[in-house]
Write a protein that holds these residues in place. Structure first.
Motif, PDB file in Angstrom:
ATOM      1  N   UNK A  50      -0.610 -18.666  20.640  1.00  0.00           N
ATOM      2  CA  UNK A  50       0.003 -19.860  20.052  1.00  0.00           C
ATOM      3  C   UNK A  50      -0.853 -21.102  20.287  1.00  0.00           C
ATOM      4  N   UNK A  51      -1.340 -21.278  21.503  1.00  0.00           N
ATOM      5  CA  UNK A  51      -2.124 -22.465  21.842  1.00  0.00           C
ATOM      6  C   UNK A  51      -3.467 -22.461  21.108  1.00  0.00           C
ATOM      7  N   UNK A  52      -4.123 -21.316  21.040  1.00  0.00           N
ATOM      8  CA  UNK A  52      -5.456 -21.230  20.434  1.00  0.00           C
ATOM      9  C   UNK A  52      -5.426 -21.041  18.924  1.00  0.00           C
ATOM     10  N   UNK A  53      -4.268 -20.749  18.357  1.00  0.00           N
ATOM     11  CA  UNK A  53      -4.192 -20.507  16.917  1.00  0.00           C
ATOM     12  C   UNK A  53      -5.042 -19.316  16.500  1.00  0.00           C
ATOM     13  N   UNK A  54      -5.054 -18.278  17.325  1.00  0.00           N
ATOM     14  CA  UNK A  54      -5.954 -17.142  17.125  1.00  0.00           C
ATOM     15  C   UNK A  54      -5.720 -16.385  15.820  1.00  0.00           C
ATOM     16  N   UNK A  55      -4.463 -16.175  15.451  1.00  0.00           N
ATOM     17  CA  UNK A  55      -4.192 -15.380  14.258  1.00  0.00           C
ATOM     18  C   UNK A  55      -4.563 -16.137  12.986  1.00  0.00           C
ATOM     19  N   UNK A  56      -4.346 -17.451  12.977  1.00  0.00           N
ATOM     20  CA  UNK A  56      -4.764 -18.259  11.832  1.00  0.00           C
ATOM     21  C   UNK A  56      -6.286 -18.274  11.724  1.00  0.00           C
ATOM     22  N   UNK A  58      -8.305 -15.948  12.704  1.00  0.00           N
ATOM     23  CA  UNK A  58      -8.720 -14.632  12.226  1.00  0.00           C
ATOM     24  C   UNK A  58      -8.597 -14.554  10.710  1.00  0.00           C
ATOM     25  N   UNK A  59      -7.469 -14.965  10.167  1.00  0.00           N
ATOM     26  CA  UNK A  59      -7.259 -14.935   8.713  1.00  0.00           C
ATOM     27  C   UNK A  59      -8.282 -15.803   7.991  1.00  0.00           C
ATOM     28  N   UNK A  60      -8.478 -17.024   8.483  1.00  0.00           N
ATOM     29  CA  UNK A  60      -9.440 -17.935   7.858  1.00  0.00           C
ATOM     30  C   UNK A  60     -10.862 -17.385   7.954  1.00  0.00           C
ATOM     31  N   UNK A  61     -11.201 -16.818   9.100  1.00  0.00           N
ATOM     32  CA  UNK A  61     -12.538 -16.256   9.290  1.00  0.00           C
ATOM     33  C   UNK A  61     -12.804 -15.084   8.367  1.00  0.00           C
ATOM     34  N   UNK A  62     -11.811 -14.225   8.189  1.00  0.00           N
ATOM     35  CA  UNK A  62     -11.985 -13.086   7.282  1.00  0.00           C
ATOM     36  C   UNK A  62     -12.163 -13.556   5.843  1.00  0.00           C
ATOM     37  N   UNK A  63     -11.427 -14.588   5.432  1.00  0.00           N
ATOM     38  CA  UNK A  63     -11.578 -15.122   4.078  1.00  0.00           C
ATOM     39  C   UNK A  63     -13.001 -15.642   3.859  1.00  0.00           C
ATOM     40  N   UNK A  64     -13.546 -16.340   4.848  1.00  0.00           N
ATOM     41  CA  UNK A  64     -14.917 -16.847   4.757  1.00  0.00           C
ATOM     42  C   UNK A  64     -15.915 -15.685   4.698  1.00  0.00           C
ATOM     43  N   UNK A  65     -15.678 -14.658   5.519  1.00  0.00           N
ATOM     44  CA  UNK A  65     -16.579 -13.502   5.515  1.00  0.00           C
ATOM     45  C   UNK A  65     -16.554 -12.760   4.183  1.00  0.00           C
ATOM     46  N   UNK A  66     -15.386 -12.619   3.564  1.00  0.00           N
ATOM     47  CA  UNK A  66     -15.300 -11.958   2.269  1.00  0.00           C
ATOM     48  C   UNK A  66     -16.107 -12.734   1.231  1.00  0.00           C
ATOM     49  N   UNK A  67     -16.057 -14.052   1.284  1.00  0.00           N
ATOM     50  CA  UNK A  67     -16.800 -14.879   0.327  1.00  0.00           C
ATOM     51  C   UNK A  67     -18.311 -14.735   0.528  1.00  0.00           C
ATOM     52  N   UNK A  68     -18.745 -14.520   1.772  1.00  0.00           N
ATOM     53  CA  UNK A  68     -20.167 -14.433   2.070  1.00  0.00           C
ATOM     54  C   UNK A  68     -20.735 -13.016   1.936  1.00  0.00           C
ATOM     55  N   UNK A  69     -19.874 -12.021   1.877  1.00  0.00           N
ATOM     56  CA  UNK A  69     -20.320 -10.625   1.848  1.00  0.00           C
ATOM     57  C   UNK A  69     -20.976 -10.297   0.507  1.00  0.00           C
ATOM     58  N   UNK A  70     -22.212  -9.804   0.553  1.00  0.00           N
ATOM     59  CA  UNK A  70     -22.954  -9.462  -0.665  1.00  0.00           C
ATOM     60  C   UNK A  70     -22.601  -8.041  -1.109  1.00  0.00           C
ATOM     61  N   UNK A  71     -22.778  -7.719  -2.397  1.00  0.00           N
ATOM     62  CA  UNK A  71     -22.514  -6.351  -2.867  1.00  0.00           C
ATOM     63  C   UNK A  71     -23.285  -5.320  -2.041  1.00  0.00           C
ATOM     64  N   UNK A  72     -22.591  -4.280  -1.638  1.00  0.00           N
ATOM     65  CA  UNK A  72     -23.182  -3.249  -0.787  1.00  0.00           C
ATOM     66  C   UNK A  72     -23.060  -3.549   0.699  1.00  0.00           C
TER      67      UNK A  72
END
Length: 176
Positions: free
Chosen positions: A78-84, A86-100
């Protein structure tokens, strides 16, 4: 965390303990924390452990593990906002992931794993059309595929060498 423990309402503490700690005795613990801080602010982890332990049945307190471990986990998340994050980080990673390219995520508890699994599934099949439609009309295109339908778990040897790996789960997504 001290501010949260000493100022949050009993209902808010209960929500945090249930949601982030998956604590079955969340309501009782929140009540004991509220009672303890009414006498004096909770300033040490030992005071918090005492309040938590007093809320648990004796059989639960006798177990080998620290009775307040779920409470500390919930407060940390709760204090660190870890789950939020994680969600935000995965969204950024999906945008940066190249085909393959492949994204590998290791989770260490069920809350994290549930989020990763859901985001992977959403990116594999983003269509929001009702199942009664014969063809997709929403125009949302899959970003890739989930390589691991079930998570990869540590082997017996890995758990012997590294006891912390016991709860680890690896999931893999490939961009197409």
């Amino acid at each position: 965390a001290a501010d949260l423990v000493n100022t949050a309402s009993s209902a808010e503490l209960c929500r945090i303990l249930k949601e982030y700690g998956e604590e079955p005795y969340a309501w009782q613990i929140a009540g004991k924390i509220e009672s303890a801080r009414a006498a004096a602010p909770i300033e040490t982890t030992a005071q918090l452990v005492q309040a938590v332990a007093s809320a648990l049945p004796p059989a639960v307190r006798r177990k080998d593990k620290n009775p307040a471990r779920r409470t500390f986990q919930a407060l940390r998340i709760a204090v660190n906002g870890e789950l939020d994050a994680l969600s935000e980080g995965l969204d950024v990673l999906f945008a940066a992931l190249k085909p393959g390219g492949r994204m590998c995520v290791i989770t260490f508890h069920s809350l994290e794993d549930r989020i990763v699994k859901g985001i992977f599934k959403k990116n594999e099949n983003p269509c929001t059309c009702p199942s009664t439609f014969p063809v997709c009309v929403c125009g949302k295109v899959s970003k890739g595929k989930v390589i691991t339908k079930k998570p990869i778990l540590p082997s017996e040897e890995e758990m012997e060498v590294n006891s912390r790996s016991k709860s680890a789960k690896l999931r893999i997504f490939e961009r197409v």
